[in-house]
Design a protein around this motif. Sequence first.
Motif, mmCIF file in Angstrom:
data_model
loop_
_atom_site.group_PDB
_atom_site.id
_atom_site.type_symbol
_atom_site.label_atom_id
_atom_site.label_comp_id
_atom_site.label_asym_id
_atom_site.label_seq_id
_atom_site.Cartn_x
_atom_site.Cartn_y
_atom_site.Cartn_z
ATOM 1 N N ILE A 76 92.753 42.148 -1.009
ATOM 2 C CA ILE A 76 92.576 40.520 -0.657
ATOM 3 C C ILE A 76 92.705 39.864 -2.242
ATOM 4 C CG2 ILE A 76 91.084 38.896 -0.065
ATOM 5 C CD1 ILE A 76 90.109 40.493 2.342
ATOM 6 N N VAL A 77 91.758 40.490 -2.957
ATOM 7 C CA VAL A 77 91.855 39.781 -4.499
ATOM 8 C C VAL A 77 93.330 40.164 -4.972
ATOM 9 C CG1 VAL A 77 90.927 40.049 -6.727
ATOM 10 C CG2 VAL A 77 89.434 40.160 -4.860
ATOM 11 N N SER A 78 93.829 41.221 -5.030
ATOM 12 C CA SER A 78 95.086 41.415 -5.428
ATOM 13 C C SER A 78 96.072 40.332 -4.912
ATOM 14 C CB SER A 78 95.652 42.782 -5.320
ATOM 15 O OG SER A 78 94.508 43.839 -5.873
ATOM 16 N N ALA A 79 96.202 40.219 -3.623
ATOM 17 C CA ALA A 79 97.176 39.409 -2.845
ATOM 18 C C ALA A 79 96.968 37.868 -3.445
ATOM 19 C CB ALA A 79 96.930 39.249 -1.244
ATOM 20 N N ASN A 80 95.618 37.529 -3.529
ATOM 21 C CA ASN A 80 95.453 36.232 -4.191
ATOM 22 C C ASN A 80 95.846 35.863 -5.407
ATOM 23 O OD1 ASN A 80 94.085 35.151 -1.760
ATOM 24 N ND2 ASN A 80 92.462 36.011 -2.133
ATOM 25 N N LEU A 81 95.524 37.053 -6.313
ATOM 26 C CA LEU A 81 96.152 36.914 -7.746
ATOM 27 C C LEU A 81 97.612 36.697 -7.914
ATOM 28 C CD1 LEU A 81 93.700 39.335 -9.584
ATOM 29 C CD2 LEU A 81 93.610 36.933 -9.799
ATOM 30 N N LYS A 83 99.684 35.944 -5.478
ATOM 31 C CA LYS A 83 100.014 34.439 -4.944
ATOM 32 C C LYS A 83 99.752 33.359 -6.093
ATOM 33 C CE LYS A 83 101.944 33.090 -1.811
ATOM 34 N NZ LYS A 83 103.330 32.859 -1.450
ATOM 35 N N ALA A 84 98.692 33.189 -6.767
ATOM 36 C CA ALA A 84 98.514 32.578 -7.868
ATOM 37 C C ALA A 84 99.343 32.494 -9.086
ATOM 38 C CB ALA A 84 97.020 32.687 -8.162
ATOM 39 N N GLU A 86 102.581 33.470 -8.899
ATOM 40 C CA GLU A 86 103.781 32.948 -8.176
ATOM 41 C C GLU A 86 103.639 31.405 -8.050
ATOM 42 O OE1 GLU A 86 104.386 34.422 -4.228
ATOM 43 O OE2 GLU A 86 104.941 36.329 -4.947
ATOM 44 N N ALA A 104 96.041 34.206 -13.967
ATOM 45 C CA ALA A 104 95.123 33.972 -12.635
ATOM 46 C C ALA A 104 93.946 34.475 -12.764
ATOM 47 C CB ALA A 104 96.096 33.906 -11.720
ATOM 48 N N PHE A 108 90.356 32.300 -12.629
ATOM 49 C CA PHE A 108 89.778 32.327 -11.315
ATOM 50 C C PHE A 108 88.719 33.329 -11.064
ATOM 51 C CE2 PHE A 108 93.796 30.453 -10.302
ATOM 52 C CZ PHE A 108 93.555 29.005 -10.004
#
Length: 109
Positions: A76-81, A83-84, A86, A104, A108
């Motif tokens: 989840i953390v990897s996906a959020n980073l 996306k941030a 991008e 990012a 964050f």
Amino acid sequence: AVPAVTAPLGLLPSASAMVATWVYLVLSGLAYVDAACMSEGIDTDGASVLAISRRCFGNGVAALFSLLFVAQMLAIVSANLVKAAELSASLLPRLPFPAAVLLAAAGFG
């Protein structure tokens, strides 16, 4: 909106997979809340993932569940980073993608 990755499969399979995923997440959340409420007052370990899985399944399975929980949180953390990073590309178009991910992560926490 159907995700671009699953769009070639069609609307019904894509929407069904999304609904099934959300149903799974809701039911697993409710199961965790139920287990936490049932263990209230039994002992002082609290309502952590490790404490509840240890109480319900024993030490061996609890260790496996803890590792799976950590892996889920890392994903989840990897996906959020990603996306941030991008999204930051629209603000800083000349910034390389790896640098945007690091920015990012630093920004964050």
